[in-house]
Scaffold this active site. Sequence first.
Site, PDB file in Angstrom:
ATOM      1  N   LYS A  46      36.179  46.170  51.625  1.00 27.14           N
ATOM      2  CA  LYS A  46      36.025  44.732  52.113  1.00 27.14           C
ATOM      3  C   LYS A  46      34.809  44.307  52.948  1.00 27.14           C
ATOM      4  O   LYS A  46      34.039  43.274  52.913  1.00 27.14           O
ATOM      5  CB  LYS A  46      37.297  44.503  53.410  1.00 27.14           C
ATOM      6  CG  LYS A  46      38.637  44.372  52.474  1.00 27.14           C
ATOM      7  CD  LYS A  46      39.013  43.161  52.081  1.00 27.14           C
ATOM      8  CE  LYS A  46      40.388  42.936  51.502  1.00 27.14           C
ATOM      9  NZ  LYS A  46      40.931  41.627  50.943  1.00 27.14           N
TER      10      LYS A  46
ATOM     11  N   GLU B 141      44.150  44.231  57.778  1.00 26.71           N
ATOM     12  CA  GLU B 141      44.193  44.303  56.441  1.00 26.71           C
ATOM     13  C   GLU B 141      45.234  45.067  55.783  1.00 26.71           C
ATOM     14  O   GLU B 141      45.182  46.106  56.219  1.00 26.71           O
ATOM     15  CB  GLU B 141      42.732  44.619  55.790  1.00 26.71           C
ATOM     16  CG  GLU B 141      42.365  44.553  54.347  1.00 26.71           C
ATOM     17  CD  GLU B 141      42.503  43.118  53.825  1.00 26.71           C
ATOM     18  OE1 GLU B 141      41.750  42.363  54.513  1.00 26.71           O
ATOM     19  OE2 GLU B 141      43.075  42.594  52.863  1.00 26.71           O
ATOM     20  N   ASP B 142      46.034  44.712  55.001  1.00 20.85           N
ATOM     21  CA  ASP B 142      47.095  45.472  54.307  1.00 20.85           C
ATOM     22  C   ASP B 142      47.903  46.453  55.195  1.00 20.85           C
ATOM     23  O   ASP B 142      48.117  47.370  54.893  1.00 20.85           O
ATOM     24  CB  ASP B 142      46.333  46.446  53.107  1.00 20.85           C
ATOM     25  CG  ASP B 142      45.791  45.590  52.232  1.00 20.85           C
ATOM     26  OD1 ASP B 142      46.032  44.250  52.092  1.00 20.85           O
ATOM     27  OD2 ASP B 142      45.260  46.175  50.968  1.00 20.85           O
TER      28      ASP B 142
ATOM     29  N   ASP C 197      43.705  38.919  56.850  1.00 23.00           N
ATOM     30  CA  ASP C 197      43.194  38.281  55.433  1.00 23.00           C
ATOM     31  C   ASP C 197      44.565  38.124  54.448  1.00 23.00           C
ATOM     32  O   ASP C 197      44.217  37.336  53.880  1.00 23.00           O
ATOM     33  CB  ASP C 197      42.355  39.615  55.018  1.00 23.00           C
ATOM     34  CG  ASP C 197      41.611  39.130  53.805  1.00 23.00           C
ATOM     35  OD1 ASP C 197      41.068  38.019  53.626  1.00 23.00           O
ATOM     36  OD2 ASP C 197      41.361  40.316  53.047  1.00 23.00           O
ATOM     37  N   ASP C 198      45.371  38.978  54.884  1.00 21.58           N
ATOM     38  CA  ASP C 198      46.366  38.740  53.690  1.00 21.58           C
ATOM     39  C   ASP C 198      47.328  37.686  54.073  1.00 21.58           C
ATOM     40  O   ASP C 198      47.675  36.763  52.994  1.00 21.58           O
ATOM     41  CB  ASP C 198      47.110  40.091  53.783  1.00 21.58           C
ATOM     42  CG  ASP C 198      46.601  41.293  53.131  1.00 21.58           C
ATOM     43  OD1 ASP C 198      46.161  41.328  52.241  1.00 21.58           O
ATOM     44  OD2 ASP C 198      46.415  42.277  54.197  1.00 21.58           O
TER      45      ASP C 198
ATOM     46  N   ASN D 177      41.308  35.208  44.838  1.00 16.61           N
ATOM     47  CA  ASN D 177      41.225  36.358  45.532  1.00 16.61           C
ATOM     48  C   ASN D 177      40.540  36.103  46.868  1.00 16.61           C
ATOM     49  O   ASN D 177      39.664  35.046  47.108  1.00 16.61           O
ATOM     50  CB  ASN D 177      40.559  37.580  44.964  1.00 16.61           C
ATOM     51  CG  ASN D 177      40.399  38.774  45.730  1.00 16.61           C
ATOM     52  OD1 ASN D 177      40.294  38.807  46.679  1.00 16.61           O
ATOM     53  ND2 ASN D 177      41.383  39.593  45.061  1.00 16.61           N
TER      54      ASN D 177
HETATM   55  N1  NDP Z   1      45.019  37.528  45.434  1.00 22.33           N
HETATM   56  C1  NDP Z   1      44.936  37.785  46.725  1.00 22.33           C
HETATM   57  O1  NDP Z   1      43.831  37.582  47.502  1.00 22.33           O
HETATM   58  C2  NDP Z   1      45.863  38.581  47.482  1.00 22.33           C
HETATM   59  C3  NDP Z   1      46.987  39.026  46.952  1.00 22.33           C
HETATM   60  N2  NDP Z   1      47.958  39.884  47.463  1.00 22.33           N
HETATM   61  C4  NDP Z   1      48.974  40.649  46.765  1.00 22.33           C
HETATM   62  O2  NDP Z   1      50.104  40.044  46.967  1.00 22.33           O
HETATM   63  C5  NDP Z   1      51.133  40.993  46.761  1.00 22.33           C
HETATM   64  C6  NDP Z   1      52.141  40.750  47.812  1.00 22.33           C
HETATM   65  O3  NDP Z   1      51.477  40.921  49.205  1.00 22.33           O
HETATM   66  P1  NDP Z   1      52.205  40.816  50.381  1.00 22.33           P
HETATM   67  O4  NDP Z   1      52.583  39.388  50.523  1.00 22.33           O
HETATM   68  O5  NDP Z   1      51.271  41.088  51.613  1.00 22.33           O
HETATM   69  O6  NDP Z   1      53.381  41.756  50.210  1.00 22.33           O
HETATM   70  P2  NDP Z   1      54.715  41.525  51.285  1.00 22.33           P
HETATM   71  O7  NDP Z   1      55.319  42.902  51.068  1.00 22.33           O
HETATM   72  O8  NDP Z   1      54.750  41.148  52.621  1.00 22.33           O
HETATM   73  O9  NDP Z   1      55.729  40.547  50.500  1.00 22.33           O
HETATM   74  C7  NDP Z   1      56.158  40.743  49.024  1.00 22.33           C
HETATM   75  C8  NDP Z   1      57.255  39.738  48.743  1.00 22.33           C
HETATM   76  O10 NDP Z   1      57.809  40.025  47.392  1.00 22.33           O
HETATM   77  C9  NDP Z   1      59.045  40.102  47.483  1.00 22.33           C
HETATM   78  N3  NDP Z   1      59.452  40.579  46.321  1.00 22.33           N
HETATM   79  C10 NDP Z   1      59.636  42.159  46.238  1.00 22.33           C
HETATM   80  N4  NDP Z   1      59.945  42.444  44.925  1.00 22.33           N
HETATM   81  C11 NDP Z   1      60.272  41.349  44.305  1.00 22.33           C
HETATM   82  C12 NDP Z   1      61.180  40.949  43.246  1.00 22.33           C
HETATM   83  N5  NDP Z   1      61.386  41.938  42.418  1.00 22.33           N
HETATM   84  N6  NDP Z   1      61.596  39.796  42.912  1.00 22.33           N
HETATM   85  C13 NDP Z   1      61.149  38.656  43.870  1.00 22.33           C
HETATM   86  N7  NDP Z   1      60.358  38.796  45.133  1.00 22.33           N
HETATM   87  C14 NDP Z   1      60.038  40.223  45.170  1.00 22.33           C
HETATM   88  C15 NDP Z   1      59.511  40.678  48.754  1.00 22.33           C
HETATM   89  O11 NDP Z   1      60.925  40.279  49.114  1.00 22.33           O
HETATM   90  P3  NDP Z   1      61.554  40.890  50.409  1.00 22.33           P
HETATM   91  O12 NDP Z   1      61.156  39.778  51.327  1.00 22.33           O
HETATM   92  O13 NDP Z   1      63.015  40.220  49.897  1.00 22.33           O
HETATM   93  O14 NDP Z   1      61.325  42.116  50.491  1.00 22.33           O
HETATM   94  C16 NDP Z   1      58.410  39.854  49.880  1.00 22.33           C
HETATM   95  O15 NDP Z   1      59.131  38.818  49.815  1.00 22.33           O
HETATM   96  C17 NDP Z   1      50.563  42.362  46.720  1.00 22.33           C
HETATM   97  O16 NDP Z   1      50.406  42.976  45.290  1.00 22.33           O
HETATM   98  C18 NDP Z   1      49.032  42.167  47.218  1.00 22.33           C
HETATM   99  O17 NDP Z   1      47.972  42.742  46.490  1.00 22.33           O
HETATM  100  C19 NDP Z   1      47.784  40.074  48.925  1.00 22.33           C
HETATM  101  C20 NDP Z   1      47.124  39.375  49.767  1.00 22.33           C
HETATM  102  C21 NDP Z   1      45.702  38.771  48.960  1.00 22.33           C
HETATM  103  C1  PYR Z   2      43.132  40.988  48.227  1.00 13.08           C
HETATM  104  C2  PYR Z   2      43.932  41.443  48.990  1.00 13.08           C
HETATM  105  O1  PYR Z   2      43.580  41.467  50.137  1.00 13.08           O
HETATM  106  C3  PYR Z   2      45.374  42.263  48.892  1.00 13.08           C
HETATM  107  O2  PYR Z   2      45.690  42.370  47.603  1.00 13.08           O
HETATM  108  O3  PYR Z   2      45.980  42.801  49.657  1.00 13.08           O
HETATM  109 MG    MG Z   3      44.820  42.902  51.448  1.00 12.35          MG
END
Ligand code: NDP
Ligand code: PYR
Ligand code: MG
Length: 638
Positions: free
Chosen positions: A257, A329-330, A352-353, A538
């Site tokens: 990053k 981050e993460d 960031d997320d 992203n």
């Molecule tokens: N494109 C970008 O810029 C970014 C992409 N991301 C990506 O987003 C993804 C999630 O990140 P983040 O939000 O931080 O993660 P979190 O762990 O905070 O959230 C994940 C969510 O997905 C839900 N989930 C998990 N499995 C399932 C399923 N089978 N069906 C339905 N819902 C499900 C979880 O449910 P529950 O709450 O019930 O556990 C939770 O609500 C990652 O892959 C990350 O890489 C993240 C940040 C930036």
């Molecule tokens: C892009 C990013 O921050 C993530 O996937 O967590």
């Molecule tokens: Mg991230």
Amino acid sequence: MAAAHLRFFASSSAHYPPASHQHAHPPSTATLHPPRVIPNVCSPFTVESQVKEMKKPAAPVLDQDLSPAVTGGVRDFYGEDTATEDQIVTPWSRNVACGLELLRDPQYNKGLAFTDKEREYHYLTGLLPPTVLTQQMQENRILHNLRMYQDPLHKYVAVMDLQERNERLFYKVLIDNVEELLPIVYTPTVGEACQKYGSIFRRPRGLYISLKERGKVLDVIKNWPEKLVQVIVVTDGERILGLGDLGCQGMGIPVGKLALYSALGGIRPSACLPITIDVGTNNEALLNDPFYIGLRRRRATGEEYASFLDEFMSAVKQAYGEKVFIQFEDFANHNAFELLAKYQRTHLVFNDDIQGTAVVVLGGLLAALKLTGGTLADHTFLFLGAGEAGTGIAELIALEIAKQGNVSLQEARRKIWMVDSKGLIVKSRWESLQHHKKNFAHEHEGCRDLLSAVEALRPSVLIGSSGQRSTFTKEVLETLASYNQKPVVMALSNPTSHAECTAEEAYKWTQGRAIFGSGSPFDPVKLNDKLHISGQANNAYIFPGTGLGVIISGAIRVHDDMLLVAARALAAQVSKENLDKGLVYPPFQSIRKISANIAAAVADKAYELGLATRLPRPADLVGYAESCMYSPQYRNYR
Ligand SMILES: NC(=O)C1=CN([C@@H]2O[C@H](COP(=O)(O)OP(=O)(O)OC[C@H]3O[C@@H](n4cnc5c(N)ncnc54)[C@H](OP(=O)(O)O)[C@@H]3O)[C@@H](O)[C@H]2O)C=CC1
Ligand SMILES: CC(=O)C(=O)O
Ligand SMILES: [Mg+2]
């Protein structure tokens, strides 16, 4: 005064005083001039700490204003000049690098680009073969070699080696070839690199702060040789992309990053500090891996975790002042929301997320409106995944709808629905819902899965933030396309192997009608003789420019309105030509221009809100942001 803030962005190497004027401080940019005034020659000073520890911590200096002291010269950054005999200081010293030492210093090494004169003056003659290359020729050679590797991880290792050898060449190669190299230094390859960090580990990069250092975190931070840190990216490695808990090996993410902060946002590399907080890992495979580089213990939780994070956050402020921009981050969501809520009251923090992702998705949706017609409020949004990314995006969309339509936030949120691992989030689940989901629990019958939620709610925008691959199935996307002329589909999860669907699936199952974006990049897709190019939704579009905007304005907090203007600034840079191709993001090729525009919008809002401290406000903020950006061109050495 303008000159005071311009100072932060000039190249540090260009302005060191001669060796005869050495201080007991590391090289500092405190005596720098405005960035446009860059002399052609500099001396390759290096920094060394000769003694690791003395008695006890020097008094912290909280003020990071580096204006020269009344008598001139450099501000006593760590209070070392004023320390009493009882206080301990770190005795930093500085040398003019020459010979092999210069070749091994990535900040100053130019490899075969050292001129004959520089070779003679800096005792390099004979240490290099006789050829002198231009930086461009070096770049061509690096690219030629990189392209010979088939395996992206090999490319990653080669690119990281370059960063360790020759920083300016690394950044020049990255900036000039951003679309080709982003998937290497960033998602998806960085994910695999983190999984294998222990095996591919060569030289440490960034600062590792582990529970072993409890009570001494400030001392650990003081071991970092750069004193003018402006941006920190910190992880505890618990939710690395969609790959889960990678413990200490998550370091690849802050390192990656911050490389983007410099390449895409123009923050000086020396002002960037990657940090991994090692509080253990619950990843059994890593705990049993002989090559694992982190603490072999299960994750600290509760009070043990919270007090360690507290110590870290205070130490950062003591070391770098109030205005260091700290990007979380993460982190796993059970910590991320709480950390952001807690520290945004006392520190300049950004998640960031939660926040960066929200901005990039809102930006893409605002651009998509030019294709779908209507306003945001005319759409129905359905999320798969209600965690950091999902609820962060949902809240920002709701805020924008509320501002555009002059309606309450509560009313705006009614346009947004979310499915988590237990199905559709509805009012009847209220008692058991985590706090961040509650705003989106509406009155409705429960739906077990995504398909039944799509059938029941008929969304026009489908956003994947679940980390679960292939969850946007053929049935889901066909149903979505059955009643939407132009369905918007965002498969945000990273890395590629965790995307909710591929670009090909999105176009194929919507008969080429989808407006598609994904977290990790996909190649263009040819369908019925039409080439579909998808955008990369992203947060890499956002955090470099946002960070730059915060820094150039001296903003003391990140306000939601700064996020909204960043999203609008991103959307404004999507051209008609991009839209004609179905692209709702501008190409990464022009990312430095994009970042400058985002920075200007963020800074402008900070001034308007009274959060900016660098006064007076520059008249031309875009020009000012550009003038502050780091350039990787080599400097001439005397
Ligand atoms: N494109 C970008 O810029 C970014 C992409 N991301 C990506 O987003 C993804 C999630 O990140 P983040 O939000 O931080 O993660 P979190 O762990 O905070 O959230 C994940 C969510 O997905 C839900 N989930 C998990 N499995 C399932 C399923 N089978 N069906 C339905 N819902 C499900 C979880 O449910 P529950 O709450 O019930 O556990 C939770 O609500 C990652 O892959 C990350 O890489 C993240 C940040 C930036
Ligand atoms: C892009 C990013 O921050 C993530 O996937 O967590
Ligand atoms: Mg991230």
